[in-house]
Write a protein that holds these residues in place. Structure first.
Motif, PDB file in Angstrom:
ATOM      1  N   LEU A  33      60.973 -68.551  12.286  1.00 42.91           N
ATOM      2  CA  LEU A  33      61.204 -69.783  13.031  1.00 42.91           C
ATOM      3  C   LEU A  33      59.662 -70.638  13.108  1.00 42.91           C
ATOM      4  O   LEU A  33      59.021 -69.357  12.628  1.00 42.91           O
ATOM      5  CB  LEU A  33      62.185 -69.335  14.495  1.00 42.91           C
ATOM      6  CG  LEU A  33      63.503 -69.421  14.705  1.00 42.91           C
ATOM      7  CD1 LEU A  33      63.676 -68.605  15.922  1.00 42.91           C
ATOM      8  CD2 LEU A  33      64.208 -70.638  14.318  1.00 42.91           C
ATOM      9  N   SER A  34      59.854 -71.525  13.579  1.00 44.20           N
ATOM     10  CA  SER A  34      58.126 -72.248  14.193  1.00 44.20           C
ATOM     11  C   SER A  34      57.932 -72.879  15.413  1.00 44.20           C
ATOM     12  O   SER A  34      57.990 -73.735  16.053  1.00 44.20           O
ATOM     13  CB  SER A  34      57.556 -72.711  13.034  1.00 44.20           C
ATOM     14  OG  SER A  34      58.299 -73.905  12.679  1.00 44.20           O
ATOM     15  N   CYS A  35      58.619 -71.783  16.301  1.00 45.46           N
ATOM     16  CA  CYS A  35      57.873 -72.563  18.016  1.00 45.46           C
ATOM     17  C   CYS A  35      56.870 -72.806  18.324  1.00 45.46           C
ATOM     18  O   CYS A  35      55.750 -72.357  17.398  1.00 45.46           O
ATOM     19  CB  CYS A  35      58.553 -70.784  19.006  1.00 45.46           C
ATOM     20  SG  CYS A  35      60.172 -70.340  18.658  1.00 45.46           S
ATOM     21  N   TRP A  37      54.572 -73.214  20.078  1.00 49.39           N
ATOM     22  CA  TRP A  37      53.652 -72.292  21.436  1.00 49.39           C
ATOM     23  C   TRP A  37      53.796 -70.676  20.821  1.00 49.39           C
ATOM     24  O   TRP A  37      52.636 -70.153  21.730  1.00 49.39           O
ATOM     25  CB  TRP A  37      54.389 -71.926  23.316  1.00 49.39           C
ATOM     26  CG  TRP A  37      55.910 -71.329  22.724  1.00 49.39           C
ATOM     27  CD1 TRP A  37      55.420 -69.684  22.032  1.00 49.39           C
ATOM     28  CD2 TRP A  37      57.152 -71.670  22.613  1.00 49.39           C
ATOM     29  NE1 TRP A  37      56.810 -68.996  23.241  1.00 49.39           N
ATOM     30  CE2 TRP A  37      57.916 -69.982  22.615  1.00 49.39           C
ATOM     31  CE3 TRP A  37      57.671 -72.406  22.753  1.00 49.39           C
ATOM     32  CZ2 TRP A  37      59.411 -69.781  22.960  1.00 49.39           C
ATOM     33  CZ3 TRP A  37      58.962 -72.601  22.989  1.00 49.39           C
ATOM     34  CH2 TRP A  37      59.376 -71.491  22.760  1.00 49.39           C
ATOM     35  N   CYS A  38      54.268 -70.344  19.353  1.00 49.70           N
ATOM     36  CA  CYS A  38      53.714 -69.623  18.652  1.00 49.70           C
ATOM     37  C   CYS A  38      52.100 -68.610  18.680  1.00 49.70           C
ATOM     38  O   CYS A  38      51.756 -69.950  18.167  1.00 49.70           O
ATOM     39  CB  CYS A  38      54.781 -69.644  17.827  1.00 49.70           C
ATOM     40  SG  CYS A  38      54.238 -67.243  16.798  1.00 49.70           S
ATOM     41  N   ASP A  39      51.828 -67.723  18.300  1.00 48.28           N
ATOM     42  CA  ASP A  39      51.019 -67.262  18.088  1.00 48.28           C
ATOM     43  C   ASP A  39      50.533 -67.213  16.559  1.00 48.28           C
ATOM     44  O   ASP A  39      51.186 -66.375  16.069  1.00 48.28           O
ATOM     45  CB  ASP A  39      49.575 -66.223  19.067  1.00 48.28           C
ATOM     46  CG  ASP A  39      49.054 -65.861  18.581  1.00 48.28           C
ATOM     47  OD1 ASP A  39      48.132 -66.049  17.755  1.00 48.28           O
ATOM     48  OD2 ASP A  39      48.207 -65.398  18.914  1.00 48.28           O
ATOM     49  N   GLY A  71      57.555 -58.506  16.278  1.00 51.42           N
ATOM     50  CA  GLY A  71      56.830 -59.278  15.169  1.00 51.42           C
ATOM     51  C   GLY A  71      56.034 -60.739  15.977  1.00 51.42           C
ATOM     52  O   GLY A  71      55.439 -60.375  17.480  1.00 51.42           O
ATOM     53  N   GLY A  72      56.496 -61.348  14.738  1.00 53.84           N
ATOM     54  CA  GLY A  72      56.870 -61.967  14.360  1.00 53.84           C
ATOM     55  C   GLY A  72      58.071 -61.712  14.676  1.00 53.84           C
ATOM     56  O   GLY A  72      58.261 -61.680  15.916  1.00 53.84           O
ATOM     57  N   GLU A  73      59.065 -61.982  13.681  1.00 55.63           N
ATOM     58  CA  GLU A  73      60.107 -61.832  13.513  1.00 55.63           C
ATOM     59  C   GLU A  73      60.642 -60.161  12.507  1.00 55.63           C
ATOM     60  O   GLU A  73      60.481 -61.001  11.526  1.00 55.63           O
ATOM     61  CB  GLU A  73      61.320 -62.826  13.256  1.00 55.63           C
ATOM     62  CG  GLU A  73      62.332 -62.506  13.051  1.00 55.63           C
ATOM     63  CD  GLU A  73      63.577 -61.481  14.282  1.00 55.63           C
ATOM     64  OE1 GLU A  73      62.880 -62.225  15.352  1.00 55.63           O
ATOM     65  OE2 GLU A  73      64.163 -61.095  14.274  1.00 55.63           O
ATOM     66  N   THR A  97      63.962 -58.934  18.300  1.00 53.97           N
ATOM     67  CA  THR A  97      64.320 -59.815  17.768  1.00 53.97           C
ATOM     68  C   THR A  97      63.941 -60.926  18.217  1.00 53.97           C
ATOM     69  O   THR A  97      64.782 -61.290  19.715  1.00 53.97           O
ATOM     70  CB  THR A  97      65.459 -59.296  17.040  1.00 53.97           C
ATOM     71  OG1 THR A  97      66.569 -60.671  16.344  1.00 53.97           O
ATOM     72  CG2 THR A  97      66.141 -59.000  17.859  1.00 53.97           C
ATOM     73  N   ASN A  98      64.626 -62.423  17.021  1.00 53.81           N
ATOM     74  CA  ASN A  98      64.670 -63.477  18.074  1.00 53.81           C
ATOM     75  C   ASN A  98      66.152 -63.929  17.845  1.00 53.81           C
ATOM     76  O   ASN A  98      67.164 -64.542  17.933  1.00 53.81           O
ATOM     77  CB  ASN A  98      64.059 -64.914  17.313  1.00 53.81           C
ATOM     78  CG  ASN A  98      64.381 -65.270  15.699  1.00 53.81           C
ATOM     79  OD1 ASN A  98      65.307 -64.362  15.057  1.00 53.81           O
ATOM     80  ND2 ASN A  98      63.500 -65.282  15.015  1.00 53.81           N
ATOM     81  N   GLY A  99      66.931 -62.983  17.093  1.00 57.61           N
ATOM     82  CA  GLY A  99      68.511 -62.769  16.498  1.00 57.61           C
ATOM     83  C   GLY A  99      68.990 -64.072  15.859  1.00 57.61           C
ATOM     84  O   GLY A  99      70.210 -64.435  15.805  1.00 57.61           O
ATOM     85  N   PRO A 117      65.765 -65.051  21.823  1.00 57.98           N
ATOM     86  CA  PRO A 117      66.296 -66.554  21.366  1.00 57.98           C
ATOM     87  C   PRO A 117      65.945 -67.758  21.594  1.00 57.98           C
ATOM     88  O   PRO A 117      65.394 -68.283  22.554  1.00 57.98           O
ATOM     89  CB  PRO A 117      68.537 -66.536  21.889  1.00 57.98           C
ATOM     90  CG  PRO A 117      67.868 -66.437  23.488  1.00 57.98           C
ATOM     91  CD  PRO A 117      66.981 -65.378  23.645  1.00 57.98           C
ATOM     92  N   LYS A 118      65.541 -68.473  20.391  1.00 58.95           N
ATOM     93  CA  LYS A 118      64.868 -69.782  20.418  1.00 58.95           C
ATOM     94  C   LYS A 118      65.932 -70.652  19.974  1.00 58.95           C
ATOM     95  O   LYS A 118      65.314 -72.187  19.810  1.00 58.95           O
ATOM     96  CB  LYS A 118      63.367 -69.634  19.421  1.00 58.95           C
ATOM     97  CG  LYS A 118      63.040 -68.415  19.419  1.00 58.95           C
ATOM     98  CD  LYS A 118      62.355 -68.446  20.935  1.00 58.95           C
ATOM     99  CE  LYS A 118      61.553 -67.267  21.215  1.00 58.95           C
ATOM    100  NZ  LYS A 118      61.235 -65.873  20.787  1.00 58.95           N
ATOM    101  N   SER A 119      67.065 -70.504  19.071  1.00 59.12           N
ATOM    102  CA  SER A 119      68.109 -71.525  18.968  1.00 59.12           C
ATOM    103  C   SER A 119      69.203 -70.688  19.339  1.00 59.12           C
ATOM    104  O   SER A 119      68.826 -69.079  19.874  1.00 59.12           O
ATOM    105  CB  SER A 119      67.600 -72.266  17.845  1.00 59.12           C
ATOM    106  OG  SER A 119      67.708 -70.532  16.723  1.00 59.12           O
TER     107      SER A 119
HETATM  108  S1  SF4 Z   1      60.594 -66.713  17.434  1.00 57.78           S
HETATM  109 FE1  SF4 Z   1      59.040 -65.320  18.018  1.00 57.78          FE
HETATM  110  S2  SF4 Z   1      57.089 -65.171  16.256  1.00 57.78           S
HETATM  111 FE2  SF4 Z   1      58.770 -66.528  15.681  1.00 57.78          FE
HETATM  112  S3  SF4 Z   1      57.856 -68.654  16.015  1.00 57.78           S
HETATM  113 FE3  SF4 Z   1      59.357 -68.692  17.873  1.00 57.78          FE
HETATM  114  S4  SF4 Z   1      57.771 -67.359  19.357  1.00 57.78           S
HETATM  115 FE4  SF4 Z   1      56.538 -67.047  17.357  1.00 57.78          FE
END
Ligand code: SF4
Length: 197
Positions: A33-35, A37-39, A71-73, A97-99, A117-119
């Motif tokens: 993914l590419s959130c 706010w991700c570092d 991670g990362g993932e 994990t982001n699931g 989760p991000k989505s």
């Molecule tokens: S899921 Fe986590 S590691 Fe992956 S882009 Fe989003 S914030 Fe970054």
């Protein structure tokens, strides 16, 4: 098996139900993914290490036999060889994990799954659901709790690098617990607040 490793370090877990747990973090590089706010350094910086290299490093710095793979993932790499060598040595293994990917054969070796989760997620059964308050609504939280079976439900403030939305997150926590059948709790990044690296 060669893994892309961003960093391996000993610390205390700063978030969620296992806050305070003394672990070695094994941070894998890359994500599917590419959130916003991700570092991004977690995506690009890595050295290649085999599962035996990783075990050797973990053994050198550990204070007890617990690791968290993050991670990362982490699930975008084949975790089985790494999980096997760690479990053979008697490690408690947690994963963050982001699931986005199913955890199948790996589950036999994993003691604790924390999902942020991000989505929409493929993973539906976890130990801990930790939702980052990226302007999330009560309805979205209800959707998550209806879809995902977890022992613990957490909301975390969003740290976008400039600000941390504590106030709106605490308000959201009150609102969700008014209507939810679950007990949602606040998860702060205690490692950052306390200066623990
Ligand atoms: S899921 Fe986590 S590691 Fe992956 S882009 Fe989003 S914030 Fe970054």
């Amino acid at each position: 098996m060669k893994y892309k490793i961003n960093e391996i370090f000993q610390s205390l877990q700063g978030e969620g139900h296992n806050t305070g747990k003394n672990v070695v973090f094994v941070r894998l590089s890359g994500c599917d993914l590419s959130c916003d706010w991700c570092d991004t350094k977690y995506h690009v910086n890595f050295t290649e290490m085999t599962e035996k290299d990783i075990l050797e490093k973990v053994e050198k710095i550990r204070e007890n036999k617990s690791v968290i793979i993050t991670g990362g993932e982490p699930t975008i790499q084949n975790l089985l060889p790494l999980l096997e060598v760690l479990k053979k040595e008697g490690y408690w293994i947690g994963i963050e994990t982001n699931g986005n990917n199913l955890i199948k054969a790996e589950k036999e070796y994993i003691d604790y799954i924390s999902m942020s989760p991000k989505s929409k997620t493929k993973l539906k059964n976890v130990d801990e659901l930790r939702v980052v308050n990226d302007n999330i609504t009560v309805d979205e939280l209800i959707n998550y709790e209806n879809e995902i079976n977890a022992k613990y439900y957490f909301i975390s403030p969003l740290d976008d690098g400039e600000d941390i939305n504590y106030k709106s997150t605490i308000k959201l926590l009150g609102e969700i617990n008014e209507v939810s059948k679950k007990q949602w709790r606040l998860s702060l990044q205690m490692h950052k607040l306390s200066g623990i690296v």
